[in-house]
Enzyme design. Sequence first.
Site, short mmCIF file in Angstrom:
data_model
loop_
_atom_site.label_atom_id
_atom_site.label_comp_id
_atom_site.label_asym_id
_atom_site.label_seq_id
_atom_site.Cartn_x
_atom_site.Cartn_y
_atom_site.Cartn_z
N CYS B 30 13.99 2.28 69.89
CA CYS B 30 14.71 3.03 68.71
C CYS B 30 14.06 3.92 68.45
CB CYS B 30 16.06 2.16 68.24
SG CYS B 30 16.50 3.15 66.99
N VAL B 70 20.04 0.25 63.10
CA VAL B 70 18.42 0.19 62.30
C VAL B 70 18.33 1.71 62.38
CG1 VAL B 70 18.42 -2.19 63.09
CG2 VAL B 70 17.84 -0.62 65.25
N GLU B 88 18.94 4.12 57.41
CA GLU B 88 18.76 5.82 58.14
C GLU B 88 17.26 5.87 57.93
OE1 GLU B 88 21.71 7.60 59.16
OE2 GLU B 88 23.12 6.08 58.66
N SER B 89 16.88 6.58 58.91
CA SER B 89 15.47 7.34 59.37
C SER B 89 15.22 7.99 58.33
CB SER B 89 15.50 7.37 60.88
OG SER B 89 16.24 8.37 61.31
#
Lengths: 239, 239
Positions: B30, B70, B88-89
């Site tokens: 991801c 993810v 949240e990245s």
Amino acid sequence: MTTGQKHLKSGSECPPLKENQLRLYSMRFCPFVRRVKLVLAAKNIPYEEIFINLNDEPEWYLKKNPVGEVPLLEWIDRDSKEIRSIPESLIISNYLDDLYPEHRLHPVDPYLKAKQQVLIDRHGNVRSAFYKLFRSKEQNAVEDLKQSLTFYEEALQDKFFGGSKPAMVDYMLWPWFESFPALKETGFVLNADGKLPKLANWCKEMQENDAVRKTKVPDDVVQKFTHTVQQGKTDYDVE
Amino acid sequence: MTTGQKHLKSGSECPPLKENQLRLYSMRFCPFVRRVKLVLAAKNIPYEEIFINLNDEPEWYLKKNPVGEVPLLEWIDRDSKEIRSIPESLIISNYLDDLYPEHRLHPVDPYLKAKQQVLIDRHGNVRSAFYKLFRSKEQNAVEDLKQSLTFYEEALQDKFFGGSKPAMVDYMLWPWFESFPALKETGFVLNADGKLPKLANWCKEMQENDAVRKTKVPDDVVQKFTHTVQQGKTDYDVE
């Protein structure tokens, strides 16, 4: 709010930019611009506002901001004398909070800041449901909107999302909550079924907030504007 | 990268969470997770990685993160002993930069930070063109992708977007640039027409970066995974 000022169109000239003054390119009824105006008001930062007609942007504005959107914050850098600018409501709001750390609107604690940032991020769900309902008046959009609001009802643990007083998160969410009356033809009224009591109370508290009052466009003017949008004849200069 | 670890599915149990350890819920391929792993590696922050099967999420994971996505960062709070988490990245990456101010990845200067944030924000255009091309292989999507990349070519004034060394913006953009080989069947190759020389050089520099090397999944494994996606039989556990 500078009343009487028109939204500038193609063929217009860019008003000269002064030193030592922040300029905000704006549209009087734009909720994204309102976010920035709430931050400016909450932090008592003086600025000049220039309205842009978003249906017929001035050529000089498209050079400054090729995507043709508002808000855009612009100023002359004190040292280099270069013209500088920043687009996007969240980026401008964060910039102002970094630049004027007095009355800080983001929490200093990294975890609290991150949690509030999640609320700002997920607000996209409220906005899409809001605009879908505004355009389509479909009843399943009412359910989408209620669903997206439930997340905020559950997240509200104090008087404000920021705690005992409004923080950045409150100001970033507020403009769309204030716009709910624009949905009245669809039958949507916040907390009509009594399931969003904390949000309803938050709205009352926010309406009393100084920054909200100082930057509010009168209800009757907003209604006239909304009507022109619904008629497909958007008039930014209604009074 | 913990090799040999499987992506956990429904019916699995959540591995016990230890005190004084950050846990990252992840999917091995991801790009959003990769952003966070780049930040963790650049700041030398130790963490544990748990893989989640995104086609069949464990029930316990959906309780932690109802959207089922993810990355999710999780830990036990030192004082309250409560389990805390952030999704949240971008929010996780900013949180880590606030929490571990050594080797700060965001510039301290508010204007530079805002300008780099615009580059992070507009990257949505690259991602949509990337995924459109990956799915459709339509040649007009190639043009969209080139167009969206031109903005970055023009913005790149130094070796990295962050200046002489990579900053937050570089790490937030990188995972999709590294994934361009997944588009090779569509004929897209970065800078094939020589119009993106600065971006091509940036890619070379990034490939040499320690954090990038430390978090990279071997090319042949990525290729196998991409192949399973294209066949409609996504296999997260390819080796």
